[in-house]
Design a protein around this motif. Structure first.
Motif, mmCIF file in Angstrom:
data_model
loop_
_atom_site.group_PDB
_atom_site.id
_atom_site.type_symbol
_atom_site.label_atom_id
_atom_site.label_comp_id
_atom_site.label_asym_id
_atom_site.label_seq_id
_atom_site.Cartn_x
_atom_site.Cartn_y
_atom_site.Cartn_z
ATOM 1 N N ARG A 16 0.829 -1.194 0.000
ATOM 2 C CA ARG A 16 0.000 0.000 0.000
ATOM 3 C C ARG A 16 0.866 1.248 0.000
ATOM 4 O O ARG A 16 0.600 2.210 -0.702
ATOM 5 C CB ARG A 16 -0.915 -0.004 1.231
ATOM 6 N N TYR A 17 1.956 1.223 0.772
ATOM 7 C CA TYR A 17 2.822 2.396 0.858
ATOM 8 C C TYR A 17 3.705 2.560 -0.376
ATOM 9 O O TYR A 17 4.176 3.650 -0.664
ATOM 10 C CB TYR A 17 3.707 2.328 2.109
ATOM 11 N N SER A 18 3.962 1.481 -1.114
ATOM 12 C CA SER A 18 4.824 1.574 -2.287
ATOM 13 C C SER A 18 4.047 1.624 -3.604
ATOM 14 O O SER A 18 4.624 1.831 -4.654
ATOM 15 C CB SER A 18 5.796 0.386 -2.340
ATOM 16 N N ASP A 19 2.712 1.445 -3.536
ATOM 17 C CA ASP A 19 1.872 1.484 -4.733
ATOM 18 C C ASP A 19 1.874 2.890 -5.317
ATOM 19 O O ASP A 19 1.531 3.865 -4.645
ATOM 20 C CB ASP A 19 0.449 1.059 -4.362
ATOM 21 N N LYS A 20 2.248 3.001 -6.602
ATOM 22 C CA LYS A 20 2.351 4.316 -7.251
ATOM 23 C C LYS A 20 1.025 5.066 -7.274
ATOM 24 O O LYS A 20 0.999 6.291 -7.327
ATOM 25 C CB LYS A 20 2.869 4.152 -8.686
ATOM 26 N N THR A 21 -0.093 4.329 -7.246
ATOM 27 C CA THR A 21 -1.406 4.973 -7.340
ATOM 28 C C THR A 21 -2.014 5.249 -5.972
ATOM 29 O O THR A 21 -3.091 5.833 -5.874
ATOM 30 C CB THR A 21 -2.375 4.085 -8.141
ATOM 31 N N SER A 22 -1.338 4.827 -4.913
ATOM 32 C CA SER A 22 -1.921 4.928 -3.576
ATOM 33 C C SER A 22 -1.702 6.309 -2.966
ATOM 34 O O SER A 22 -0.637 6.902 -3.087
ATOM 35 C CB SER A 22 -1.311 3.855 -2.665
ATOM 36 N N VAL A 23 -2.734 6.776 -2.250
ATOM 37 C CA VAL A 23 -2.597 8.059 -1.535
ATOM 38 C C VAL A 23 -1.679 7.902 -0.332
ATOM 39 O O VAL A 23 -1.242 8.888 0.254
ATOM 40 C CB VAL A 23 -3.980 8.577 -1.068
ATOM 41 N N TYR A 24 -1.413 6.660 0.059
ATOM 42 C CA TYR A 24 -0.561 6.386 1.212
ATOM 43 C C TYR A 24 0.920 6.273 0.842
ATOM 44 O O TYR A 24 1.742 5.946 1.683
ATOM 45 C CB TYR A 24 -0.973 5.067 1.890
ATOM 46 N N LYS A 25 1.254 6.511 -0.441
ATOM 47 C CA LYS A 25 2.610 6.271 -0.910
ATOM 48 C C LYS A 25 3.653 6.945 -0.015
ATOM 49 O O LYS A 25 3.659 8.157 0.161
ATOM 50 C CB LYS A 25 2.768 6.775 -2.348
ATOM 51 N N ASN A 26 4.539 6.113 0.534
ATOM 52 C CA ASN A 26 5.607 6.596 1.407
ATOM 53 C C ASN A 26 6.705 5.540 1.394
ATOM 54 O O ASN A 26 6.578 4.495 2.032
ATOM 55 C CB ASN A 26 5.073 6.814 2.828
ATOM 56 N N TRP A 27 7.780 5.811 0.655
ATOM 57 C CA TRP A 27 8.819 4.798 0.459
ATOM 58 C C TRP A 27 9.515 4.432 1.758
ATOM 59 O O TRP A 27 9.897 3.278 1.961
ATOM 60 C CB TRP A 27 9.832 5.282 -0.577
ATOM 61 N N GLU A 28 9.699 5.383 2.653
ATOM 62 C CA GLU A 28 10.383 5.088 3.915
ATOM 63 C C GLU A 28 9.568 4.094 4.749
ATOM 64 O O GLU A 28 10.122 3.145 5.306
ATOM 65 C CB GLU A 28 10.620 6.380 4.713
ATOM 66 N N LYS A 29 8.261 4.323 4.822
ATOM 67 C CA LYS A 29 7.416 3.391 5.573
ATOM 68 C C LYS A 29 7.377 2.029 4.885
ATOM 69 O O LYS A 29 7.431 0.984 5.542
ATOM 70 C CB LYS A 29 5.996 3.953 5.705
ATOM 71 N N ALA A 30 7.269 2.052 3.560
ATOM 72 C CA ALA A 30 7.239 0.791 2.812
ATOM 73 C C ALA A 30 8.500 -0.016 3.076
ATOM 74 O O ALA A 30 8.437 -1.213 3.366
ATOM 75 C CB ALA A 30 7.095 1.067 1.322
ATOM 76 N N PHE A 31 9.650 0.662 3.007
ATOM 77 C CA PHE A 31 10.911 -0.037 3.238
ATOM 78 C C PHE A 31 10.974 -0.600 4.649
ATOM 79 O O PHE A 31 11.408 -1.741 4.855
ATOM 80 C CB PHE A 31 12.098 0.898 3.005
ATOM 81 N N SER A 32 10.537 0.188 5.624
ATOM 82 C CA SER A 32 10.575 -0.253 7.017
ATOM 83 C C SER A 32 9.759 -1.521 7.220
ATOM 84 O O SER A 32 10.218 -2.480 7.857
ATOM 85 C CB SER A 32 10.044 0.862 7.931
ATOM 86 N N TYR A 33 8.561 -1.566 6.654
ATOM 87 C CA TYR A 33 7.708 -2.735 6.808
ATOM 88 C C TYR A 33 8.246 -3.925 6.015
ATOM 89 O O TYR A 33 8.204 -5.074 6.487
ATOM 90 C CB TYR A 33 6.278 -2.412 6.373
#
Length: 288
Positions: A17-34
């Motif tokens: 969800r955090y790394s999806d280009k179309t998502s409003v939640y896009k946040n690479w730092e959070k995506a990487f952490s998870y």
């Protein structure tokens, strides 16, 4: 164990969800952490994602090829066949500055991945040998990749067969070339569509069928292949495989040569009319 696995899957879903280009939640730092937490918990898909992010430097503080390779190795050890190819690619990327040991390991891993049916690995080997001017090895790996279903490998295999012993007109080679052109054409490879259309138009390796040739050339032209656009112009201009249409003839010629203004076309008008003569070849024998 079951609850741990479920938590890892839930984290990976959240990662996406955090790394999806179309998502409003896009946040690479959070995506990487998870992803990293999931990877450290043994989840193979997350290991692959962590490696990718280290490779491109997203969410992890910058590119780190050592950590990228580390996580591909972890995924490989955990049973991922695709990680074998990805590690080979990471070792092989930007061959300038790579050590002989890294280059040798990349080739070993490509071969291992190819044996596991990964067509990308076969294609990487084929292009590697092609750049090293080892034609026999390149042909071998293109064929392996072709049999594994890769469209580019199918195209190159067709090309080698079509142009081999051109003076002798080896019929069996031409028939097999047409088959490989068609396999790649079905995957929307425009150069293969051109090659297959040429075979159909000329009756080389298959029965002559100008209408089928026209259909394939139209597909390639509509996908932006300039040589196919030029052939399509000729076919419309001379009524080959379709009804003659002077407007479409001019349209596709201008499209092929990027002649947007009418005055640009006027400068090329004589060249275009020469192509519409019956003596002018419809297809370029040297293009794929």
């Amino acid at each position: 164990l079951h609850s741990t696995s479920r938590r890892q899957r839930q984290m990976c879903i959240r990662d996406r969800r955090y790394s999806d280009k179309t998502s409003v939640y896009k946040n690479w730092e959070k995506a990487f952490s998870y992803y990293l937490q999931s990877a450290e918990g043994g989840y193979v898909d997350a290991m692959m994602q962590v490696a990718v992010l280290y490779g491109v430097g997203l969410g992890c503080g910058g590119m780190d090829t050592a950590k990228e390779q580390f996580w591909y190795r972890k995924a490989m050890e955990a049973g991922s066949d695709m990680a074998i190819y990805c590690l080979a690619n990471a070792l092989d990327r930007g061959r300038i500055g790579k050590t002989e040991k890294e280059a040798a390991e990349a080739v070993y891993l490509y071969r291992l991945a190819s044996k596991k049916g990964i067509a990308k690995a076969s294609k990487s080997l084929a292009f590697r040998y092609w750049h090293e001017h080892d034609e026999n090895e390149a042909k071998h790996w293109f064929r392996v990749g072709a049999e594994q279903g890769d469209a580019e490998c199918q195209l190159h295999t067709a090309m080698y067969l079509y142009h081999r012993d051109a003076d002798e007109k080896n019929l069996s080679d031409k028939e097999e070339a047409f088959q490989w052109y068609m396999k790649a054409a079905e995957k929307n490879n425009t150069m293969a569509q051109y090659g297959a259309a040429r075979c159909l138009f000329c009756g080389i390796g298959t029965d002559k069928d100008e209408e089928a040739a026209f259909d394939l050339i139209l597909q390639a032209a509509e996908s932006g292949n300039a040589p196919a656009q030029e052939v399509l112009s000729i076919m419309y201009g001379r009524g080959l495989g379709t009804q003659q249409d002077s407007q479409k003839c001019e349209y596709w010629y201008r499209k092929a040569h990027k002649l947007e203004r009418p005055e640009d076309y006027k400068k090329k008008f004589f060249d275009h009319t020469k192509m519409l003569a019956e003596s002018y070849p419809v297809f370029d024998e040297n293009y794929w």
